[in-house]
Structures are given as C-alpha cells and as structure tokens.
Write a protein that holds these residues in place. Structure first.
Motif, short mmCIF file in Angstrom:
data_model
loop_
_atom_site.label_atom_id
_atom_site.label_comp_id
_atom_site.label_asym_id
_atom_site.label_seq_id
_atom_site.Cartn_x
_atom_site.Cartn_y
_atom_site.Cartn_z
N ILE A 262 49.15 33.82 42.28
CA ILE A 262 50.57 34.33 42.49
C ILE A 262 50.58 35.33 43.53
CG2 ILE A 262 52.58 35.58 41.50
CD1 ILE A 262 51.68 34.41 38.71
N SER A 263 51.60 35.27 44.49
CA SER A 263 51.72 36.00 45.54
C SER A 263 53.10 36.59 45.83
CB SER A 263 51.41 35.35 47.04
OG SER A 263 52.07 34.37 47.21
N VAL A 264 53.40 37.88 46.31
CA VAL A 264 54.87 38.18 46.54
C VAL A 264 54.61 38.77 47.64
CG1 VAL A 264 56.26 40.26 45.61
CG2 VAL A 264 54.56 39.06 43.99
N GLU A 265 55.73 38.16 48.61
CA GLU A 265 56.18 38.30 49.72
C GLU A 265 57.61 39.08 50.18
OE1 GLU A 265 55.29 34.87 51.92
OE2 GLU A 265 53.32 34.60 50.99
N ASN A 266 57.68 39.58 51.33
CA ASN A 266 59.11 39.88 51.91
C ASN A 266 59.65 39.03 52.22
OD1 ASN A 266 59.10 42.65 50.79
ND2 ASN A 266 57.81 43.46 52.64
N LEU A 267 61.06 38.29 51.88
CA LEU A 267 61.54 37.54 52.45
C LEU A 267 62.57 37.94 53.68
CD1 LEU A 267 62.11 34.23 52.30
CD2 LEU A 267 63.92 34.81 50.70
N ASN A 268 63.29 39.05 53.26
CA ASN A 268 64.10 39.94 54.22
C ASN A 268 64.03 41.07 53.69
OD1 ASN A 268 66.38 39.85 52.28
ND2 ASN A 268 66.74 37.57 52.94
N SER A 269 65.31 42.16 54.28
CA SER A 269 65.23 43.31 53.99
C SER A 269 65.77 43.64 52.44
CB SER A 269 66.38 43.93 54.81
OG SER A 269 67.56 43.37 54.89
N ASP A 270 66.37 42.52 51.80
CA ASP A 270 66.92 42.74 50.32
C ASP A 270 66.28 41.66 49.49
OD1 ASP A 270 68.95 44.23 51.43
OD2 ASP A 270 70.38 42.54 51.79
N LYS A 271 65.52 40.62 49.89
CA LYS A 271 64.91 39.84 49.37
C LYS A 271 63.30 39.71 49.18
CE LYS A 271 68.93 38.11 47.51
NZ LYS A 271 69.50 38.09 46.09
N ILE A 273 60.11 37.14 47.88
CA ILE A 273 59.74 35.62 47.01
C ILE A 273 58.52 35.93 46.54
CG2 ILE A 273 58.80 34.81 49.29
CD1 ILE A 273 60.02 32.09 48.58
N VAL A 274 58.47 35.19 45.30
CA VAL A 274 57.13 35.31 44.36
C VAL A 274 56.58 33.81 44.46
CG1 VAL A 274 56.29 35.38 42.19
CG2 VAL A 274 58.04 37.04 43.05
N ILE A 335 46.54 17.33 45.47
CA ILE A 335 45.98 18.58 46.48
C ILE A 335 46.76 19.99 45.36
CG2 ILE A 335 46.40 20.07 48.16
CD1 ILE A 335 46.74 17.26 49.83
N GLY A 336 47.89 19.66 45.01
CA GLY A 336 48.41 20.93 44.33
C GLY A 336 49.88 21.21 44.34
N SER A 337 50.24 22.35 43.56
CA SER A 337 51.83 22.46 43.79
C SER A 337 52.11 23.95 44.07
CB SER A 337 52.59 22.00 42.75
OG SER A 337 52.42 20.74 42.16
N GLU A 338 53.20 24.42 44.62
CA GLU A 338 53.71 25.68 44.77
C GLU A 338 55.33 25.84 44.07
OE1 GLU A 338 52.90 28.49 48.28
OE2 GLU A 338 55.07 28.06 48.37
N PHE A 339 55.52 26.73 43.24
CA PHE A 339 56.62 27.18 42.79
C PHE A 339 57.11 28.47 43.22
CE2 PHE A 339 55.58 23.73 39.94
CZ PHE A 339 56.53 22.97 39.84
N SER A 340 58.26 28.51 43.75
CA SER A 340 58.57 30.00 44.36
C SER A 340 59.89 30.24 43.97
CB SER A 340 58.36 30.02 45.75
OG SER A 340 58.94 28.88 46.52
N PHE A 341 60.21 31.28 43.93
CA PHE A 341 61.74 31.90 43.44
C PHE A 341 61.89 33.18 44.25
CE2 PHE A 341 59.04 33.27 40.10
CZ PHE A 341 59.49 34.56 39.99
N THR A 342 63.05 33.63 44.44
CA THR A 342 63.38 34.93 45.14
C THR A 342 64.05 35.70 44.05
OG1 THR A 342 65.78 34.03 45.47
CG2 THR A 342 64.15 33.43 47.14
N LEU A 343 63.77 37.08 44.38
CA LEU A 343 64.36 38.09 43.57
C LEU A 343 64.96 39.21 44.39
CD1 LEU A 343 61.61 38.65 40.96
CD2 LEU A 343 63.76 37.81 40.75
#
Length: 348
Positions: A262-271, A273-274, A335-343
């Motif tokens: 699991i990784s947590v990254e900045n999407l923009n100034s307000d959001k 993404i996990v 190969i694998g999967s990636e599920f991601s969602f914004t917060l």
C-alpha cells in the motif's frame, strides 16, 4: 412572429387566395350577365372575401392540427400531454416532425435504460438466490445428517457442526453486506467525518489480516516509511473497511509467497490517492468493467471456496462514492492488480 412565414400561414393564404379569386370571377361573370359591374365593387368583394376565408381557414387549421396532434400524443403515449399548454402550438409540419423525433428518441433511450435495469435486476436476484441457497443447503445437509443419527459419533458431530457454523457465518456475511449496500445506495450512509492518520488505519488493517496473509506467506507492506502522519478527512471506520476489503481481496487472489503493498501519494493540493498493489493472479481486461458489481466473480468456483459474501468490492465502491471520491482499478492477467482511491486531505 418569425420572418419566415410558417407553412400553415402559407397554406391558409394560398387556399384563401384560390377560393377568393374563384368566387370573385364567378360573381363578376354573374353580375356582368345582368348589369354593369364596377371594378371598385369587385375589389371590395375580393378583399372582404379573402380576409374572411383566410381567417376561417387558418383558425380551423390551427384547431384541427392542435387537437389532432394532442390526441395522437395521448393515444400513443409517445409524448406527455401535459407538455401542451394554452399557448398556441406550432402547426409547422417540419417543426412538429423534429419535435416528435426528439421525443421518440428520448423515449427509446428510456426504454433501453429500463431494459438494462430489468436485466440487471434479474441477474441480481438470481445471484442473491444462488449465494444464499449454497450455504443454506450446506447447513441443512449437515444438520439433517446429524438428526439422522450422525450425532451419535462425537467426531462426525463436531466436524459437521463446525461446517454448519461456517455456513451460517457465510449467510451472516451476505445479509450484513447486502444491508450495508442498500443503505449506501439510498443515501443512508451516515458518514461520520473526522480527521485521522491514514497510515495508522493501514497499519491496523495489516495487524488484523496478518494471520490470514501468513497462511499464504503473503507479505503486507507499506511502500516506504512514513515518519510524519498523513491526515485525511473521512469516515475512519468506513475507510478502514475499504482498506480491509481491498487487502482481503488481494490475499484471496494472491500467489503463495507474494506481496500486497500500500502506498499513499499526493494527487493535488486537496486530494491524495491510496494504492493497494499486489503481484497476484491479475484480472483479464474483459472483467474490469464489472469488478464492482454485486456478486460478480472472476473465478466462479475458486472464489467461493475462499469464503466471503461476494460483495466486498461493491461495498468498497459505494463507500468511496458516498465520500464523493473516485476509485480506480488497473490489472494485468498473470502479473497483478492495483486498486486505488482518492481521499480528502486535511485542510490546514
């Protein structure tokens, strides 16, 4: 009035002109046969006859077309009769044709949407019936066997009771998850928004699922060390459930000795993404658009053996959408999967 004369006016003018000219000629011939006819009298007759004929024709035409079109709309139920009001309707056939065509297309789209919903409803009912029937019959079979005498053998009795208990647990999972999805769909999510550290929630999920992952020797990892708390504004319990469902799904379809990261990254100034990434089985592209449907399974047999309600990803989607956020999925078969969602990040 538009500069372009409507077809109804053209029709009324030309018809009135034809009738008036005919009447005037006949009157002129008749009067000329008996006495002298003045041109001014014929002109006066022509104008009066033309105006009267035009008004009668046009009013009758407007009334006839209005009533005819209204009756057609009502009888065919193609259009809503309420769309007609007391204001004059257009009697231009080209405009009417365009209007009818527009309504017909809209009704066709509505019918197609209803057909799709009906098919979805039938499929959903069939899935619910099947998902409930399997554990019910299993529990019934074990209990019936015990009643028929197997309960006298302690080993068989204990084994069958444990299996019946697992079947009841599966029924409970399905009923609870269906109840949750129903509440989410009708807007009764009752989200309790608060500010919390998303890394702490991820760690809690890893702790809860550590034993389950160890059975397949799957490593649960954060992509990096997060020394500073990453604060988000959301429903802590619901988001932890999202993480739990995604990690459970990752373990279920993961390979032996695999990883779930699991990784947590900045999407923009307000959001932010996990991302939940694994190196498991992956999903073929033909299944991706339906992954979040209720009871949809890529592996129709193997996934049932793993347990669960079959509603995990659907719940994930509904919870994220209840937060007015987005969820994404990327996968390559083998190969694998990636599920991601914004917060929503905490507003400082």
């Amino acid at each position: 009035m538009d500069t372009k004369i409507k077809n109804s006016h053209k029709f009324s003018i030309l018809t009135a002109l034809f009738i008036t000219v005919t009447q005037t000629l006949l009157l002129g011939v008749f009067l000329f046969s008996f006495s002298h006819v003045e041109a001014s009298f014929l002109l006066f007759w022509f104008l009066c006859s033309f105006m009267l004929t035009y008004l009668i024709l046009h009013l009758r035409l407007e009334t006839y077309v209005f009533n005819s079109i209204k009756n057609i709309y009502r009888d065919l139920t193609l259009l809503d009769a309420a769309s007609f009001n007391t204001s004059p309707i257009t009697t231009d056939m080209e405009s009417l044709s365009k209007e009818i065509d527009t309504y017909a297309k809209n009704k066709k789209l509505e019918l197609e949407a209803l057909k799709i919903r009906e098919e979805y409803r039938k499929e959903f009912i069939g899935n619910v019936s099947h998902e409930l029937k399997t554990p019910l019959f299993t529990v019934q079979g074990y209990i019936s066997t015990l009643i028929d005498g197997a309960a006298d053998d302690p080993k068989i009795r204990d084994k069958y009771l444990k299996r019946a208990d697992k079947g009841v647990d599966r029924l409970i999972y399905i009923v609870k998850d269906l109840d949750m999805i129903t509440k989410l769909e009708v807007g009764d999510a009752n989200l309790t928004l608060e500010t919390f550290n998303i890394i702490e929630s991820i760690t809690n999920v890893f702790d809860l699922l550590e034993i389950k992952a160890e059975k397949k020797n799957i490593s649960l990892l954060l992509d990096t060390n997060y020394p500073v708390p990453i604060l988000v504004t959301a429903d802590r319990q619901r988001i932890q459930q999202v993480l739990t469902n995604l990690v459970v799904n990752s373990i279920k379809y993961g390979h032996q000795n695999g990883t779930t990261e699991i990784s947590v990254e900045n999407l923009n100034s307000d959001k932010l993404i996990v991302r939940v990434t694994d190196n498991g089985e992956g999903v073929e592209s033909s299944h991706l658009t339906r992954l979040f449907e209720r009871f949809y399974r890529v592996d129709k047999s193997g996934s049932r053996e793993e347990g669960g309600s079959g509603l995990g990803l659907s719940i994930v989607k509904h919870i994220i959408e209840a937060h007015e956020e987005k969820i994404y999925v990327e996968s390559k078969f083998g190969i694998g999967s990636e599920f991601s969602f914004t917060l929503q990040k905490q507003n400082e």
